[in-house]
Scaffold this motif. Structure first.
Motif, PDB file in Angstrom:
ATOM      1  N   ALA A  81       0.830  -1.202   0.000  1.00 44.01           N
ATOM      2  CA  ALA A  81       0.000   0.000   0.000  1.00 44.01           C
ATOM      3  C   ALA A  81       0.867   1.255   0.000  1.00 44.01           C
ATOM      4  O   ALA A  81       0.593   2.214  -0.736  1.00 44.01           O
ATOM      5  CB  ALA A  81      -0.924  -0.011   1.216  1.00 44.01           C
ATOM      6  N   ALA A  82       1.922   1.252   0.823  1.00 43.76           N
ATOM      7  CA  ALA A  82       2.783   2.427   0.928  1.00 43.76           C
ATOM      8  C   ALA A  82       3.487   2.724  -0.390  1.00 43.76           C
ATOM      9  O   ALA A  82       3.485   3.857  -0.879  1.00 43.76           O
ATOM     10  CB  ALA A  82       3.813   2.215   2.043  1.00 43.76           C
ATOM     11  N   GLY A 116      -3.214   7.811   2.526  1.00 43.86           N
ATOM     12  CA  GLY A 116      -2.297   7.026   3.345  1.00 43.86           C
ATOM     13  C   GLY A 116      -2.769   6.881   4.773  1.00 43.86           C
ATOM     14  O   GLY A 116      -2.682   5.799   5.376  1.00 43.86           O
ATOM     15  N   LEU A 117      -3.294   7.960   5.347  1.00 45.38           N
ATOM     16  CA  LEU A 117      -3.801   7.904   6.724  1.00 45.38           C
ATOM     17  C   LEU A 117      -4.996   6.966   6.833  1.00 45.38           C
ATOM     18  O   LEU A 117      -5.139   6.239   7.823  1.00 45.38           O
ATOM     19  CB  LEU A 117      -4.182   9.307   7.179  1.00 45.38           C
ATOM     20  N   GLY A 118      -5.833   6.956   5.810  1.00 50.20           N
ATOM     21  CA  GLY A 118      -6.989   6.058   5.825  1.00 50.20           C
ATOM     22  C   GLY A 118      -6.577   4.597   5.811  1.00 50.20           C
ATOM     23  O   GLY A 118      -7.104   3.777   6.581  1.00 50.20           O
ATOM     24  N   VAL A 119      -5.627   4.260   4.954  1.00 50.38           N
ATOM     25  CA  VAL A 119      -5.142   2.880   4.883  1.00 50.38           C
ATOM     26  C   VAL A 119      -4.463   2.480   6.195  1.00 50.38           C
ATOM     27  O   VAL A 119      -4.653   1.368   6.708  1.00 50.38           O
ATOM     28  CB  VAL A 119      -4.155   2.717   3.707  1.00 50.38           C
ATOM     29  N   ALA A 120      -3.696   3.392   6.780  1.00 50.74           N
ATOM     30  CA  ALA A 120      -2.967   3.099   8.017  1.00 50.74           C
ATOM     31  C   ALA A 120      -3.923   2.767   9.156  1.00 50.74           C
ATOM     32  O   ALA A 120      -3.649   1.878   9.976  1.00 50.74           O
ATOM     33  CB  ALA A 120      -2.086   4.280   8.399  1.00 50.74           C
ATOM     34  N   ALA A 121      -5.035   3.470   9.230  1.00 45.15           N
ATOM     35  CA  ALA A 121      -6.003   3.217  10.304  1.00 45.15           C
ATOM     36  C   ALA A 121      -6.570   1.798  10.208  1.00 45.15           C
ATOM     37  O   ALA A 121      -6.711   1.093  11.220  1.00 45.15           O
ATOM     38  CB  ALA A 121      -7.134   4.246  10.233  1.00 45.15           C
ATOM     39  N   ILE A 122      -6.870   1.363   9.002  1.00 44.51           N
ATOM     40  CA  ILE A 122      -7.416   0.007   8.810  1.00 44.51           C
ATOM     41  C   ILE A 122      -6.379  -1.050   9.187  1.00 44.51           C
ATOM     42  O   ILE A 122      -6.682  -2.013   9.899  1.00 44.51           O
ATOM     43  CB  ILE A 122      -7.862  -0.171   7.342  1.00 44.51           C
ATOM     44  N   VAL A 123      -5.143  -0.871   8.720  1.00 42.72           N
ATOM     45  CA  VAL A 123      -4.084  -1.839   9.005  1.00 42.72           C
ATOM     46  C   VAL A 123      -3.822  -1.939  10.510  1.00 42.72           C
ATOM     47  O   VAL A 123      -3.632  -3.029  11.051  1.00 42.72           O
ATOM     48  CB  VAL A 123      -2.791  -1.462   8.258  1.00 42.72           C
ATOM     49  N   ALA A 124      -3.816  -0.793  11.194  1.00 42.93           N
ATOM     50  CA  ALA A 124      -3.531  -0.780  12.629  1.00 42.93           C
ATOM     51  C   ALA A 124      -4.577  -1.568  13.405  1.00 42.93           C
ATOM     52  O   ALA A 124      -4.240  -2.379  14.280  1.00 42.93           O
ATOM     53  CB  ALA A 124      -3.468   0.658  13.135  1.00 42.93           C
ATOM     54  N   VAL A 125      -5.842  -1.359  13.098  1.00 46.67           N
ATOM     55  CA  VAL A 125      -6.918  -2.064  13.813  1.00 46.67           C
ATOM     56  C   VAL A 125      -6.821  -3.573  13.590  1.00 46.67           C
ATOM     57  O   VAL A 125      -6.879  -4.369  14.534  1.00 46.67           O
ATOM     58  CB  VAL A 125      -8.295  -1.537  13.360  1.00 46.67           C
ATOM     59  N   LEU A 126      -6.652  -3.977  12.333  1.00 48.09           N
ATOM     60  CA  LEU A 126      -6.566  -5.407  12.028  1.00 48.09           C
ATOM     61  C   LEU A 126      -5.307  -6.032  12.626  1.00 48.09           C
ATOM     62  O   LEU A 126      -5.350  -7.150  13.153  1.00 48.09           O
ATOM     63  CB  LEU A 126      -6.583  -5.616  10.512  1.00 48.09           C
ATOM     64  N   ALA A 160       1.185   3.488  10.323  1.00 49.51           N
ATOM     65  CA  ALA A 160       1.052   4.851   9.789  1.00 49.51           C
ATOM     66  C   ALA A 160       2.422   5.465   9.538  1.00 49.51           C
ATOM     67  O   ALA A 160       2.611   6.215   8.567  1.00 49.51           O
ATOM     68  CB  ALA A 160       0.252   5.729  10.751  1.00 49.51           C
ATOM     69  N   THR A 161       3.392   5.142  10.392  1.00 49.65           N
ATOM     70  CA  THR A 161       4.735   5.704  10.213  1.00 49.65           C
ATOM     71  C   THR A 161       5.377   5.172   8.934  1.00 49.65           C
ATOM     72  O   THR A 161       6.080   5.902   8.237  1.00 49.65           O
ATOM     73  CB  THR A 161       5.622   5.391  11.420  1.00 49.65           C
ATOM     74  N   VAL A 162       5.134   3.896   8.628  1.00 52.07           N
ATOM     75  CA  VAL A 162       5.679   3.307   7.397  1.00 52.07           C
ATOM     76  C   VAL A 162       5.031   3.947   6.175  1.00 52.07           C
ATOM     77  O   VAL A 162       5.701   4.383   5.233  1.00 52.07           O
ATOM     78  CB  VAL A 162       5.442   1.780   7.376  1.00 52.07           C
ATOM     79  N   LEU A 163       3.707   4.020   6.188  1.00 57.07           N
ATOM     80  CA  LEU A 163       2.980   4.550   5.044  1.00 57.07           C
ATOM     81  C   LEU A 163       3.360   5.998   4.758  1.00 57.07           C
ATOM     82  O   LEU A 163       3.645   6.369   3.611  1.00 57.07           O
ATOM     83  CB  LEU A 163       1.479   4.439   5.303  1.00 57.07           C
ATOM     84  N   LEU A 164       3.377   6.820   5.798  1.00 62.62           N
ATOM     85  CA  LEU A 164       3.679   8.234   5.578  1.00 62.62           C
ATOM     86  C   LEU A 164       5.136   8.451   5.218  1.00 62.62           C
ATOM     87  O   LEU A 164       5.462   9.339   4.410  1.00 62.62           O
ATOM     88  CB  LEU A 164       3.305   9.044   6.826  1.00 62.62           C
ATOM     89  N   LEU A 165       6.025   7.657   5.801  1.00 66.20           N
ATOM     90  CA  LEU A 165       7.443   7.808   5.476  1.00 66.20           C
ATOM     91  C   LEU A 165       7.684   7.544   3.989  1.00 66.20           C
ATOM     92  O   LEU A 165       8.345   8.322   3.297  1.00 66.20           O
ATOM     93  CB  LEU A 165       8.282   6.846   6.328  1.00 66.20           C
ATOM     94  N   ALA A 217      11.630   0.411  18.625  1.00 72.07           N
ATOM     95  CA  ALA A 217      12.648   1.312  18.088  1.00 72.07           C
ATOM     96  C   ALA A 217      12.318   1.731  16.658  1.00 72.07           C
ATOM     97  O   ALA A 217      12.470   2.904  16.279  1.00 72.07           O
ATOM     98  CB  ALA A 217      14.018   0.636  18.141  1.00 72.07           C
ATOM     99  N   THR A 218      11.858   0.777  15.854  1.00 69.77           N
ATOM    100  CA  THR A 218      11.499   1.074  14.467  1.00 69.77           C
ATOM    101  C   THR A 218      10.377   2.094  14.393  1.00 69.77           C
ATOM    102  O   THR A 218      10.425   3.049  13.618  1.00 69.77           O
ATOM    103  CB  THR A 218      11.082  -0.217  13.739  1.00 69.77           C
ATOM    104  N   THR A 219       9.350   1.909  15.214  1.00 70.14           N
ATOM    105  CA  THR A 219       8.200   2.811  15.194  1.00 70.14           C
ATOM    106  C   THR A 219       8.583   4.214  15.652  1.00 70.14           C
ATOM    107  O   THR A 219       8.146   5.212  15.067  1.00 70.14           O
ATOM    108  CB  THR A 219       7.068   2.246  16.072  1.00 70.14           C
ATOM    109  N   ILE A 220       9.410   4.313  16.700  1.00 68.70           N
ATOM    110  CA  ILE A 220       9.848   5.626  17.183  1.00 68.70           C
ATOM    111  C   ILE A 220      10.695   6.329  16.121  1.00 68.70           C
ATOM    112  O   ILE A 220      10.517   7.519  15.843  1.00 68.70           O
ATOM    113  CB  ILE A 220      10.636   5.481  18.498  1.00 68.70           C
ATOM    114  N   GLY A 221      11.631   5.589  15.510  1.00 72.69           N
ATOM    115  CA  GLY A 221      12.490   6.188  14.499  1.00 72.69           C
ATOM    116  C   GLY A 221      11.708   6.683  13.303  1.00 72.69           C
ATOM    117  O   GLY A 221      11.898   7.817  12.839  1.00 72.69           O
ATOM    118  N   ARG A 222      10.810   5.854  12.806  1.00 74.82           N
ATOM    119  CA  ARG A 222      10.028   6.252  11.638  1.00 74.82           C
ATOM    120  C   ARG A 222       9.063   7.382  11.963  1.00 74.82           C
ATOM    121  O   ARG A 222       8.828   8.274  11.139  1.00 74.82           O
ATOM    122  CB  ARG A 222       9.280   5.036  11.080  1.00 74.82           C
TER     123      ARG A 222
END
Length: 465
Positions: A81-82, A116-126, A160-165, A217-222
């Motif tokens: 998706a990203a 991107g934010l819309g897709v990230a919200a769905i992925v996070a919940v699932l 969301a950090t991956v998608l937006l990055l 660490a990955t999530t904080i960095g991204r």
């Protein structure tokens, strides 16, 4: 000779500084290099992170490595998706910049970020809800599921950090601001690399989180990288600047992006989901096979990602050149980038073929995983020249907005050819894991040959965006 050296270093300096340049005119080779150097360095930092991450996790044993490998196979769907949202946005932004319509480029960027934010919200919940089931479905052993569920939750929950990055860096690259995208990824991955061992092993005041620490660490960095991206987008000194007037939903522009990204998403979904199929076949041979392959693929990615930077440079050149009504310039830029890419990856592949065992031995001494990793690295390296050519050509189609051509290529080469071949070689003919690795090399080599034939036909030059 001295003048040539000064000229070369001037180009390198300007590319890293991000000096403004019109990529629709002037020497093509210089334009490709100006774009490629920061893109290669950007992807190079991503490669360093990928190798360092698995280096630290490997100290926790094969089950921890298998956790990363299996979760990453799930994350390939997020990366799909990203990357493909990025392809659509970058193609439109590059075309508008080539047309000298900077406000239209900014509007396209805003629509892409919203999607991107819309897709990230769905992925996070699932992901947070279904993490253990997803691991089990991928063939994880009970031990891997037990230690890896939290890791998977954090990685998918922070998608969301991956998608937006990926997405915002594609906006910068499409606009020709490759140096900003480079700095973003350097910042994000530098934090990741420094913080990773602290959280994995509990160094100093940090808690010992094991494999979960790598995900945190990955999530904080991204996340930090995304904040910097938003700052640069709104600061006003880049080729594309977002102002309050641009922050609105424009259905027509969003529809164009969805059309391009929809076919593009399916394109990469076909390619990356094939990775899920391959690792599912590998998982039947146990955690050591998955661990060995995970180490090998990280080493391959270490060099594939910088080469992807060259491919992105070709895509930007194609988009901006077509926007400036100069398709011949676009085609020449692609072949120049392809020659550079094949030379570099061909040399790297030769090194990997000769020294596969010692290189994999740096990351693991496990008597079961190490030989599999060396076999995987050596086998895949035979196809590096074809990997290089295929990457540049498929990205060039995407840069032109012709996302369906590489989609059909991926569908044929991966799902109708690579995965069935992997199953036959590994399970029917009893080649074991070697059959999977051989199928990967054959699949990507086929993709390069098919892409060459279709690129030379030139229909991508007529694509309207």
């Amino acid at each position: 000779m001295l003048e040539q050296k000064i000229t070369w270093w001037t180009v390198v300096r300007d590319s890293i500084r991000g000096t403004h340049h019109d990529y629709t005119s002037g020497p093509i080779g210089r334009a490709v290099v100006l774009l490629a150097i920061p893109m290669i360095l950007e992807m190079g930092m991503e490669s360093i992170f990928a190798v360092m991450d698995v280096f630290f996790v490997s100290r926790l044993g094969p089950d921890a490595i298998a956790t990363v490998g299996l979760t990453e196979s799930i994350l390939t769907l997020v990366y799909t998706a990203a990357i493909k949202l990025s392809i659509g946005v970058a193609a439109v932004v590059a075309r508008r910049i080539g047309e000298k319509r900077t406000d239209a480029a900014a509007e396209a960027a805003v629509q892409g970020i919203a999607l991107g934010l819309g897709v990230a919200a769905i992925v996070a919940v699932l992901g947070i809800t279904l993490a253990p089931r997803l691991l089990a479905a991928m063939g994880a052993s009970p031990a891997v599921t037990a230690i890896g569920s939290t890791y998977t939750r954090v990685m998918l929950g922070g998608s969301a950090t991956v998608l937006l990055l990926f997405l915002i860096n594609a906006i910068f690259r499409g606009a020709g601001d490759a140096a900003i995208a480079m700095r973003v990824l350097w910042l994000a991955n530098a934090i990741n690399i420094l913080l990773g061992p602290c959280l994995i092993f509990g160094l100093g005041p940090f808690p010992r989180l094991g494999v979960t620490g790598a995900a945190v660490a990955t999530t904080i960095g991204r996340g930090t990288g995304v904040l910097y991206q938003l700052y640069r987008l709104t600061r006003g000194d880049s080729r594309i600047t977002l102002r309050r007037i641009h922050v609105k939903l424009i259905p027509a522009v969003m529809g164009t992006l969805l059309r391009l990204s929809g076919s593009g998403t399916f394109q990469v979904l076909v390619g990356t989901a094939s990775y899920v199929g391959l690792i599912r076949i590998l998982s039947t041979f146990g955690s050591p096979a998955v661990a060995g392959y995970t180490i090998a693929i990280r080493l391959v990615v270490f060099w594939i990602l910088p080469s992807w930077g060259l491919s992105n440079a070709a895509a930007t050149m194609v988009g901006q050149s077509l926007g400036a009504k100069d398709p011949d310039r676009a085609e020449r830029a692609v072949w120049i980038a392809a020659i550079y890419n094949m030379a570099v990856l061909g040399f790297v592949g030769l090194v990997f073929i000769i020294f596969a065992g010692p290189i994999v031995g740096i990351f693991t001494h496990d008597p079961a995983a190490s030989p599999v990793g060396a076999l995987a690295l050596r086998t895949m390296s035979y196809g590096f020249v074809f990997f290089a050519l295929g990457m540049v050509l498929t990205q060039s189609f995407n840069g032109a907005g012709d996302t369906w051509t590489p989609t059909w290529i991926n569908l044929f080469c991966f799902w109708l050819w690579e995965i069935p071949l992997a199953f036959v070689l590994a399970r029917v003919l009893n080649f074991g894991p070697f059959g999977v690795f051989l199928a990967i090399t054959i699949g990507y080599s086929t993709l390069a040959l098919v892409s060459t034939v279709l690129f030379r036909r030139g229909r991508w030059k007529l694509r309207m965006v």
